[in-house]
Structures are given as structure tokens and as C-alpha cells.
Write a protein that holds these residues in place. Structure first.
Motif, mmCIF file in Angstrom:
data_model
loop_
_atom_site.group_PDB
_atom_site.id
_atom_site.type_symbol
_atom_site.label_atom_id
_atom_site.label_comp_id
_atom_site.label_asym_id
_atom_site.label_seq_id
_atom_site.Cartn_x
_atom_site.Cartn_y
_atom_site.Cartn_z
ATOM 1 N N HIS A 138 0.490 -0.846 0.243
ATOM 2 C CA HIS A 138 0.082 -0.189 0.295
ATOM 3 C C HIS A 138 0.707 1.510 0.426
ATOM 4 O O HIS A 138 2.062 1.704 0.019
ATOM 5 C CB HIS A 138 -1.013 -0.207 1.166
ATOM 6 C CG HIS A 138 -0.374 -0.157 2.878
ATOM 7 N ND1 HIS A 138 -1.127 0.126 3.622
ATOM 8 C CD2 HIS A 138 1.018 0.058 3.096
ATOM 9 C CE1 HIS A 138 -0.146 -0.112 4.605
ATOM 10 N NE2 HIS A 138 0.964 -0.566 4.785
ATOM 11 N N SER A 190 0.199 3.770 1.870
ATOM 12 C CA SER A 190 0.018 3.879 3.109
ATOM 13 C C SER A 190 2.513 3.768 3.802
ATOM 14 O O SER A 190 2.447 4.833 4.485
ATOM 15 C CB SER A 190 0.276 3.455 4.386
ATOM 16 O OG SER A 190 -1.435 3.004 4.029
ATOM 17 N N ARG A 217 0.068 -6.994 -4.495
ATOM 18 C CA ARG A 217 -0.162 -7.819 -3.593
ATOM 19 C C ARG A 217 -0.620 -8.997 -4.551
ATOM 20 O O ARG A 217 -0.253 -9.431 -5.957
ATOM 21 C CB ARG A 217 -1.401 -7.308 -2.818
ATOM 22 C CG ARG A 217 -1.423 -6.280 -2.119
ATOM 23 C CD ARG A 217 -2.813 -5.499 -1.475
ATOM 24 N NE ARG A 217 -3.129 -4.791 -1.098
ATOM 25 C CZ ARG A 217 -3.835 -3.764 -0.051
ATOM 26 N NH1 ARG A 217 -4.973 -4.640 -0.079
ATOM 27 N NH2 ARG A 217 -3.586 -2.910 0.350
ATOM 28 N N GLN A 249 -2.650 3.130 -6.086
ATOM 29 C CA GLN A 249 -3.652 3.530 -4.898
ATOM 30 C C GLN A 249 -2.979 5.399 -4.848
ATOM 31 O O GLN A 249 -2.330 5.576 -5.205
ATOM 32 C CB GLN A 249 -3.133 3.035 -3.510
ATOM 33 C CG GLN A 249 -3.853 1.685 -3.266
ATOM 34 C CD GLN A 249 -3.284 1.038 -1.900
ATOM 35 O OE1 GLN A 249 -2.134 2.614 -1.743
ATOM 36 N NE2 GLN A 249 -4.249 0.388 -1.409
ATOM 37 N N GLU A 279 -2.678 8.202 -2.015
ATOM 38 C CA GLU A 279 -3.064 8.061 0.407
ATOM 39 C C GLU A 279 -2.622 9.419 0.439
ATOM 40 O O GLU A 279 -2.385 10.291 -0.256
ATOM 41 C CB GLU A 279 -1.539 7.516 -0.137
ATOM 42 C CG GLU A 279 -1.117 7.547 1.967
ATOM 43 C CD GLU A 279 -2.330 6.228 2.572
ATOM 44 O OE1 GLU A 279 -2.077 5.493 1.633
ATOM 45 O OE2 GLU A 279 -1.985 5.971 3.520
ATOM 46 N N PHE A 312 -3.411 1.237 11.377
ATOM 47 C CA PHE A 312 -3.100 2.603 11.825
ATOM 48 C C PHE A 312 -3.340 4.238 11.539
ATOM 49 O O PHE A 312 -2.825 5.069 12.120
ATOM 50 C CB PHE A 312 -1.441 3.430 10.501
ATOM 51 C CG PHE A 312 -2.774 1.949 9.175
ATOM 52 C CD1 PHE A 312 -2.346 1.200 8.602
ATOM 53 C CD2 PHE A 312 -2.989 3.201 8.260
ATOM 54 C CE1 PHE A 312 -2.939 0.447 7.460
ATOM 55 C CE2 PHE A 312 -4.045 2.965 7.063
ATOM 56 C CZ PHE A 312 -2.934 1.231 6.428
ATOM 57 N N GLY A 350 -10.609 3.586 2.267
ATOM 58 C CA GLY A 350 -10.171 3.643 3.745
ATOM 59 C C GLY A 350 -9.955 5.028 4.221
ATOM 60 O O GLY A 350 -9.448 5.574 3.405
ATOM 61 N N CYS A 351 -10.095 5.015 5.262
ATOM 62 C CA CYS A 351 -9.738 5.889 5.941
ATOM 63 C C CYS A 351 -10.348 5.839 7.470
ATOM 64 O O CYS A 351 -10.353 5.330 8.279
ATOM 65 C CB CYS A 351 -10.005 7.216 5.926
ATOM 66 S SG CYS A 351 -11.918 7.451 6.785
ATOM 67 N N PHE A 410 -6.185 8.658 4.613
ATOM 68 C CA PHE A 410 -7.479 8.603 3.584
ATOM 69 C C PHE A 410 -6.450 7.619 2.586
ATOM 70 O O PHE A 410 -5.298 7.866 2.136
ATOM 71 C CB PHE A 410 -7.992 9.102 2.955
ATOM 72 C CG PHE A 410 -7.497 10.373 2.588
ATOM 73 C CD1 PHE A 410 -7.276 10.111 0.770
ATOM 74 C CD2 PHE A 410 -7.819 11.387 3.656
ATOM 75 C CE1 PHE A 410 -7.081 10.826 0.678
ATOM 76 C CE2 PHE A 410 -7.546 12.042 2.665
ATOM 77 C CZ PHE A 410 -6.615 12.716 0.682
ATOM 78 N N GLY A 411 -7.225 6.215 2.250
ATOM 79 C CA GLY A 411 -6.311 6.033 0.655
ATOM 80 C C GLY A 411 -7.523 5.190 -0.066
ATOM 81 O O GLY A 411 -8.156 4.561 0.668
HETATM 82 N N1 PHE Z 1 -3.396 1.309 3.215
HETATM 83 C C1 PHE Z 1 -4.920 1.537 3.011
HETATM 84 C C2 PHE Z 1 -5.187 -0.224 2.364
HETATM 85 O O1 PHE Z 1 -4.451 0.226 1.107
HETATM 86 C C3 PHE Z 1 -5.895 2.471 2.825
HETATM 87 C C4 PHE Z 1 -5.957 3.313 3.627
HETATM 88 C C5 PHE Z 1 -4.940 4.437 4.105
HETATM 89 C C6 PHE Z 1 -6.607 3.030 5.573
HETATM 90 C C7 PHE Z 1 -5.234 5.327 4.682
HETATM 91 C C8 PHE Z 1 -6.997 4.023 6.099
HETATM 92 C C9 PHE Z 1 -5.654 4.917 5.952
HETATM 93 O O2 PHE Z 1 -6.601 -0.271 1.876
#
Ligand code: PHE
Length: 333
Positions: A161, A163, A187, A201, A203, A243, A275-276, A299-300
Motif C-alpha cells: 500500500h 501508506s 499484492r 493507490q 494516499e 494505523f 479507507g480512512c 485516507f487511501g
Molecule cells: N492502506 C489502506 C489499504 O491499502 C488504505 C488506508 C489508507 C486506510 C489510509 C486508512 C488510511 O487498504
């Protein structure tokens, strides 16, 4: 004038005809060349006028030959010099890839809110992808994302990800931080219409004093309206990420059915988009940020997913096959 008259009565049909004519008039023993030789022996008082006439005749003949040449070339279809594989005019240009289109659009939307683009490496280590993001060793959350390891050792891997770029920005940058991080992620998943082992993605991370959940929600609402239209609604459902705390999943109202329910939104009226959550204080501390003074949200989202919703693409694999019949459809976006 005799020569001019003879020339003017000609009507060449092919390159060969034309070449004969060129030799007959302008060649080494051609009519015009001969006249130039005669020129040497005429009395000097006639030279001026004769010379002038001669030059005019020569230019006339050269121009006419050129004209015939272009005519013959543009009429001929069986010409051996024509490369039929060349593209016709006007040459058509390619188009931007839908993933790039959506990525650029996302960058523009968040740029307006003060986010800047921040990038990091695709080949990562455990710390940046997991440990610094509060994934404990041996924690089942690591299995949420099937990881490609590059060597037999556990520490060189492809990021699962973006992140990981959060971590890199916290490492390097001064506070406040307001970044968006687009990039490829990997993945270990079986490839199908709905999943791929490579995808993109983007982020978002904002850390400052007094950042609240309301700030997160307002930022996401703004994004949803810009991306999917001003009448778009959002809803947040509780979720889990190591996280963020609290964590949520954001849905947007389905545009196709106006929230009434259709096959695209599986009759729920909502589509899952990202997601966040609020950055977990543990993550701030792990990255050297005082969690009593600072807070943040993150968020991502998957860019393919946003593009699928936006362009009604039903099969993820299309994004990677580079079939021009697919790509050409994005020319006018
Ligand atoms: N990294 C998460 C994913 O790959 C997405 C996410 C990013 C969620 C930042 C919350 C905050 O699914």
C-alpha cells in the motif's frame, strides 16, 4: 520559339515520358543546352537579349517539368515508392491512460486543498510498510495484504500500500504535513476481473495541531463531490486498519440509480470508495511525532476502483492490457 512550341505541345503521362523530355530539352545534348553553346558564338551586341530569352526558356521548361512531376506522382496509385503502411494524415495521436487521467484529476482536487504530491519507492522494507504503521510482528493484520517478498529474507518487499509513503514523509518533512502519495502497489493475489497483483493507490495524510474527524469528513465530502458530481452523498462505516483509530470505510451514493439500488451498487445504493481514519497515536509516536500536540487523518484509495466507477469499466484487467480499442475510448476525456 520553335523549341518552346515543341515543348508546350508535349503531354507526358508517366515518369518515363518525363525523363525522356528532360533529356531531350535539358540533357547534355538537349535543345536548350545546345542553344547555350550557340550563345558563345553570337555577336556581342545580341548577347544581352539572347541570353535573357534563353534563361527565361530554361526556367519555363524546368518549372513545367516540376509541375508535371507532381501531377504524375499524385495521380499514380501503383507507385512503387508509396509506403502503404504509413499512417494517413492527419496523424492521430494517442490518448492518456484512464489511470493517469484519474490520478491527475485526484491530484488537482487535493492540490486545491493544499495537498502536495509526495512519492516513495516501490521496493520497501518491513519498517515502512508495516512496523512503523503499527502492524505488530506476527499480527494477523499483516495477512490482510498478501506480500511479495523479493529475497528470502523478510526485509525486502514490494509495498502493498502507499501508506509506506506516509511513513517516509513523517521521517523527512517538518510539521504540518499535508501530502498525497500516488503510486503502484503490489499484492500476491490471483488476477481476475476484480483483483490484480499490481494496482495504483493514492494516499492522503494531514498532520497538524487540532486536526479532527470533522476535518477528515469534510475533506472527503469535498473530494467526492468534485470527483463524482455535486449531488454525491457520502457515508462512513466503521472499519479497521492498524494505523488509524478510529477507522472507517467511505461509500459514495450510486449515481447510476440515484441511490435507489441497481446492479452496479448491488442494490444497496452505495459504492465503496476508500479507507480512512484518524492517524493512530501509536503511529505518530513511532514516527517521532508528539501525539499530545499533534493529530492527523489519513485516507487511501485504489485509483483503478475510482476509474471503474467513473468510466463504468467492469474488468480490472483492461487497465493493464493496453488494447488500443479500450484506450482510444478515453481520447475525449
Ligand atoms: N492502506 C489502506 C489499504 O491499502 C488504505 C488506508 C489508507 C486506510 C489510509 C486508512 C488510511 O487498504
Amino acid at each position: 520559339s520553335e523549341i518552346r512550341e515543341r515543348f508546350n505541345n508535349l503531354n507526358p503521362k508517366s515518369r518515363e515520358d518525363l525523363e525522356k523530355i528532360r533529356i531531350e530539352f535539358l540533357g547534355r545534348n538537349g535543345h536548350v543546352t545546345k542553344l547555350f553553346e550557340e550563345f558563345k558564338s553570337i555577336p556581342s551586341e545580341l548577347k544581352r537579349e539572347f541570353g535573357k530569352g534563353l534563361n527565361t526558356l530554361k526556367t519555363e521548361i524546368q518549372n513545367k517539368i516540376q509541375e508535371w512531376k507532381s501531377e504524375i506522382e499524385s495521380n499514380s496509385t501503383s507507385n512503387v515508392d508509396i509506403d502503404i503502411t504509413l499512417q494517413e494524415y492527419p496523424i492521430s495521436f494517442g490518448s492518456r491512460h484512464p489511470i493517469s487521467l484519474v490520478k491527475n484529476e485526484l491530484i488537482e482536487i487535493f492540490k486545491y486543498l493544499g495537498f502536495t504530491v509526495y512519492e516513495g519507492p516501490e521496493i520497501e522494507d518491513d519498517w515502512h510498510v508495516f512496523s512503523a504503521l503499527n502492524f505488530p510482528e506476527e499480527h494477523p493484520a499483516r495477512d490482510m495484504q498478501d506480500t511479495f517478498f523479493i529475497t528470502k529474507g523478510p526485509d525486502v518487499l514490494l509495498r502493498t500500500h502507499t501508506s509506506s509513503v506516509q511513513v517516509r514523509s513523517m521521517e523527512k518533512e517538518d510539521l504540518p504535513i499535508r501530502v498525497i502519495c500516488p503510486g503502484r502497489v503490489f499484492r500476491n493475489e490471483a488476477i481476475s476481473a476484480r483483483a490484480h497483483c499490481i494496482f495504483h493507490q493514492i494516499e492522503g495524510l494531514y498532520i497538524d495541531k487540532n486536526v479532527s474527524f470533522a476535518d477528515l469528513k469534510q475533506t472527503l465530502l469535498y473530494f467526492a463531490k468534485e470527483m463524482f458530481g455535486t449531488d454525491t452523498k457520502i457515508r462512513l462505516r466503521p472499519s479497521y486498519f492498524p494505523f488509524t483509530e478510529p477507522s472507517a470505510e467511505m461509500d459514495v451514493s450510486c449515481k447510476l440509480c440515484g441511490g435507489k439500488g441497481c446492479s452496479v451498487c448491488k442494490y444497496t445504493g452505495w459504492l465503496e470508495v476508500l479507507g480512512c481514519g484518524m492517524v493512530d497515536p501509536n503511529v505518530l509516536e513511532l514516527n517521532g511525532i508528539d501525539s499530545k500536540k499533534y493529530s492527523g487523518f489519513a485516507f487511501g484509495m485504489g485509483i483503478e476502483r475510482i476509474a471503474m466507477l467513473k468510466y463504468q469499466v467492469k474488468d480490472l484487467r483492461l487497465y493493464f492490457e493496453n488494447d488500443v480499442r479500450f484506450l482510444n475510448q478515453f481520447k475525449n476525456w
